[in-house]
Design a protein around this motif. Sequence first.
Motif, PDB file in Angstrom:
ATOM      1  N   MET A  93       0.833  -1.194   0.000  1.00 25.22           N
ATOM      2  CA  MET A  93       0.000   0.000   0.000  1.00 25.22           C
ATOM      3  C   MET A  93       0.869   1.245   0.000  1.00 25.22           C
ATOM      4  O   MET A  93       1.953   1.231   0.565  1.00 25.22           O
ATOM      5  CB  MET A  93      -0.839   0.004   1.278  1.00 25.22           C
ATOM      6  N   ASP A  94       0.375   2.325  -0.623  1.00 27.69           N
ATOM      7  CA  ASP A  94       1.087   3.595  -0.537  1.00 27.69           C
ATOM      8  C   ASP A  94       0.726   4.285   0.770  1.00 27.69           C
ATOM      9  O   ASP A  94      -0.341   4.060   1.326  1.00 27.69           O
ATOM     10  CB  ASP A  94       0.707   4.505  -1.702  1.00 27.69           C
ATOM     11  N   ALA A  95       1.613   5.175   1.208  1.00 27.36           N
ATOM     12  CA  ALA A  95       1.380   5.850   2.484  1.00 27.36           C
ATOM     13  C   ALA A  95       0.380   6.987   2.360  1.00 27.36           C
ATOM     14  O   ALA A  95      -0.111   7.504   3.356  1.00 27.36           O
ATOM     15  CB  ALA A  95       2.704   6.387   3.021  1.00 27.36           C
ATOM     16  N   ASP A  96       0.060   7.397   1.140  1.00 29.42           N
ATOM     17  CA  ASP A  96      -0.730   8.619   0.969  1.00 29.42           C
ATOM     18  C   ASP A  96      -2.227   8.359   0.847  1.00 29.42           C
ATOM     19  O   ASP A  96      -2.977   9.246   0.467  1.00 29.42           O
ATOM     20  CB  ASP A  96      -0.228   9.393  -0.251  1.00 29.42           C
ATOM     21  N   LEU A  97      -2.655   7.127   1.134  1.00 30.95           N
ATOM     22  CA  LEU A  97      -4.064   6.756   1.097  1.00 30.95           C
ATOM     23  C   LEU A  97      -4.679   6.833  -0.297  1.00 30.95           C
ATOM     24  O   LEU A  97      -5.892   6.892  -0.429  1.00 30.95           O
ATOM     25  CB  LEU A  97      -4.893   7.605   2.076  1.00 30.95           C
ATOM     26  N   GLN A  98      -3.833   6.810  -1.323  1.00 30.99           N
ATOM     27  CA  GLN A  98      -4.415   6.722  -2.671  1.00 30.99           C
ATOM     28  C   GLN A  98      -4.960   5.314  -2.895  1.00 30.99           C
ATOM     29  O   GLN A  98      -5.768   5.091  -3.789  1.00 30.99           O
ATOM     30  CB  GLN A  98      -3.362   7.061  -3.724  1.00 30.99           C
ATOM     31  N   ASP A  99      -4.470   4.388  -2.092  1.00 31.69           N
ATOM     32  CA  ASP A  99      -4.998   3.032  -2.131  1.00 31.69           C
ATOM     33  C   ASP A  99      -5.891   2.857  -0.912  1.00 31.69           C
ATOM     34  O   ASP A  99      -5.412   2.819   0.211  1.00 31.69           O
ATOM     35  CB  ASP A  99      -3.860   2.009  -2.043  1.00 31.69           C
ATOM     36  N   ASP A 196     -11.902   3.056  -7.186  1.00 33.05           N
ATOM     37  CA  ASP A 196     -11.639   4.416  -7.654  1.00 33.05           C
ATOM     38  C   ASP A 196     -10.437   4.944  -6.915  1.00 33.05           C
ATOM     39  O   ASP A 196     -10.403   4.937  -5.694  1.00 33.05           O
ATOM     40  CB  ASP A 196     -12.837   5.331  -7.369  1.00 33.05           C
ATOM     41  N   ARG A 197      -9.443   5.405  -7.670  1.00 32.08           N
ATOM     42  CA  ARG A 197      -8.238   5.903  -7.025  1.00 32.08           C
ATOM     43  C   ARG A 197      -8.454   7.324  -6.529  1.00 32.08           C
ATOM     44  O   ARG A 197      -8.860   8.197  -7.277  1.00 32.08           O
ATOM     45  CB  ARG A 197      -7.061   5.873  -7.998  1.00 32.08           C
ATOM     46  N   ASP A 198      -8.203   7.528  -5.242  1.00 30.99           N
ATOM     47  CA  ASP A 198      -8.399   8.852  -4.640  1.00 30.99           C
ATOM     48  C   ASP A 198      -7.184   9.738  -4.845  1.00 30.99           C
ATOM     49  O   ASP A 198      -6.138   9.286  -5.280  1.00 30.99           O
ATOM     50  CB  ASP A 198      -8.634   8.706  -3.132  1.00 30.99           C
ATOM     51  N   GLU A 199      -7.372  10.987  -4.452  1.00 31.36           N
ATOM     52  CA  GLU A 199      -6.224  11.882  -4.428  1.00 31.36           C
ATOM     53  C   GLU A 199      -5.397  11.596  -3.185  1.00 31.36           C
ATOM     54  O   GLU A 199      -5.879  11.012  -2.228  1.00 31.36           O
ATOM     55  CB  GLU A 199      -6.714  13.337  -4.351  1.00 31.36           C
ATOM     56  N   ARG A 200      -4.170  12.028  -3.216  1.00 26.87           N
ATOM     57  CA  ARG A 200      -3.333  12.019  -2.033  1.00 26.87           C
ATOM     58  C   ARG A 200      -4.023  12.747  -0.891  1.00 26.87           C
ATOM     59  O   ARG A 200      -4.561  13.814  -1.113  1.00 26.87           O
ATOM     60  CB  ARG A 200      -2.104  12.854  -2.419  1.00 26.87           C
ATOM     61  N   VAL A 201      -4.010  12.236   0.353  1.00 26.70           N
ATOM     62  CA  VAL A 201      -4.647  12.978   1.449  1.00 26.70           C
ATOM     63  C   VAL A 201      -3.854  14.212   1.813  1.00 26.70           C
ATOM     64  O   VAL A 201      -4.417  15.243   2.155  1.00 26.70           O
ATOM     65  CB  VAL A 201      -4.807  12.154   2.751  1.00 26.70           C
TER      66      VAL A 201
HETATM   67 MG    MG Z   1       0.596   8.685  -4.373  1.00 32.21          MG
END
Ligand code: MG
Length: 314
Positions: A93-99, A196-201
């Motif tokens: 998982m990425d740290a930025d909550l895009q996943d 759906d892929r979100d934006e970076r938080v």
């Molecule tokens: Mg990212």
Amino acid sequence: MKKISIIIPAYNEEESLPYLYERLTKLMDSVTNYEFEILFVNDGSKDNTLKLIKEYRQKDPRISYVDFSRNFGKEIGMIAGLDYAQGDCVIFMDADLQDPPELIPEMIKYWEEGYDDVYAQRKSRKGETWLKKFTSKMYYRVLQSTTSIEIQIDTGDFRLLDRRCVNALKKLRETDRNTKSMFSWIGYKKKAVLYDRDERVAGKTKWNYKKLIDLAIDGITSFTTSPLRISTYISIPVFIALFVYFVYVIAKCIISSVAIQAYQAIILLVLFFGGIQILLFGIIGEYLGRIFNETKNRPLYLVNEYNDKKETNE
Ligand code: MG
Ligand code: UDP
């Protein structure tokens, strides 16, 4: 109880980590029939990322971390995660909550059904420019056209891998890593989960176009040697043209007994072959560089600390 390791490479993510930790604990508390390990790979962050991770670890024994001696890049962070993960399966998982972590229960469900590699496929991508989406699409096309191994479209690194995939990936220790194509290369039973892929938080993306182009070139050249074949494809028509031209010139000389108009032909030929040679040298250089890197046989990464213990490199 089965153990699930969530591997999160993090580079300067102090702004995203609080959100991430909150969403993850919510998830872990709701999925009670599994044991969780959250394994952060701190990729030489220069901000408070490591400090935050250590704080979380004191509160929550499910948190582990590997701290690199410097920034090695996300791809290397991922293999380190595989090396240190203890779970029966791992999730990248990425740290930025895009996943979104909320997708994880569905992934686990398919894993229990017997799939080895459950990957998240993007239905849409928010907060990304038209150009990034387009180039990413083209990249998949090009990569797929160079190989007969099937590559998953619109798929990032967000996926669940069974222990046997983890062990397989750990055997691939090349220096130039393109993890996406490795997932394809190992094979096993795959299953897509749509999201759906979100934006970076919070925070900024660590990518820029130079990095992306480098990644694309590495991806293609580390996966296949087919660009080397370009030289063959170019040289075949060139040799046919050469042969035809040679016959024509000789025949003309014999029939009309006139000397060849040398200088124009020479200039054209020099330019022509010069161009081809430069192109081919470029390609050979690419591979030579790779051979050079592989033959050094260095460790892929160096660890500063693993779970509060200093690494001594013995
Ligand atoms: Mg990212
Ligand atoms: N990352 C990393 N090392 C790096 C660059 C990025 O570990 O040198 C991590 C980053 O912290 C994040 C993930 O890789 O968890 C994806 O990075 P980012 O969100 O910047 O990429 P994007 O989503 O924009 O492609």
